[in-house]
Write a protein that holds these residues in place. Sequence first.
Motif, mmCIF file in Angstrom:
data_model
loop_
_atom_site.group_PDB
_atom_site.id
_atom_site.type_symbol
_atom_site.label_atom_id
_atom_site.label_comp_id
_atom_site.label_asym_id
_atom_site.label_seq_id
_atom_site.Cartn_x
_atom_site.Cartn_y
_atom_site.Cartn_z
ATOM 1 N N UNK A 57 2.727 -17.009 -36.199
ATOM 2 C CA UNK A 57 3.872 -17.142 -37.097
ATOM 3 C C UNK A 57 4.760 -18.326 -36.727
ATOM 4 N N UNK A 58 5.440 -18.831 -37.724
ATOM 5 C CA UNK A 58 6.368 -19.946 -37.503
ATOM 6 C C UNK A 58 7.818 -19.468 -37.492
ATOM 7 N N UNK A 59 8.018 -18.152 -37.510
ATOM 8 C CA UNK A 59 9.355 -17.584 -37.348
ATOM 9 C C UNK A 59 9.243 -16.369 -36.427
ATOM 10 N N UNK A 60 10.384 -15.903 -35.951
ATOM 11 C CA UNK A 60 10.413 -14.736 -35.064
ATOM 12 C C UNK A 60 10.507 -13.418 -35.822
ATOM 13 N N UNK A 61 10.645 -13.469 -37.134
ATOM 14 C CA UNK A 61 10.802 -12.252 -37.934
ATOM 15 C C UNK A 61 9.690 -11.227 -37.725
ATOM 16 N N UNK A 66 8.071 -5.934 -35.307
ATOM 17 C CA UNK A 66 7.123 -5.266 -34.403
ATOM 18 C C UNK A 66 7.862 -4.549 -33.283
ATOM 19 N N UNK A 67 8.825 -5.225 -32.658
ATOM 20 C CA UNK A 67 9.577 -4.602 -31.574
ATOM 21 C C UNK A 67 10.356 -3.391 -32.094
ATOM 22 N N UNK A 68 10.954 -3.538 -33.271
ATOM 23 C CA UNK A 68 11.701 -2.428 -33.882
ATOM 24 C C UNK A 68 10.764 -1.241 -34.134
#
Length: 81
Positions: A57-61, A66-68
Amino acid sequence: MSRHSVETTHDGRPVVVTIGWDAPLGYFHAVIERLDVTDDEESPFVYSNLDDIDPFPVSLDPYRAKFRALGIEIPERMFLE
């Protein structure tokens, strides 16, 4: 390449979450690794971006989601750095 890590817990077990940016390749990466694995049969990895359908991915979204979903809280400073 930048890389930032934080120790936290997942399902009551200690883990280290690492996220970073690979500038030459132009994508983010993330790994969640268990810190208490003693059994050679157990994978130390809870999560790796390489297992995703879109692993680069090119963003952290995607990682925030995933962490959530895994119930892992990451300090906002890690995403900002």
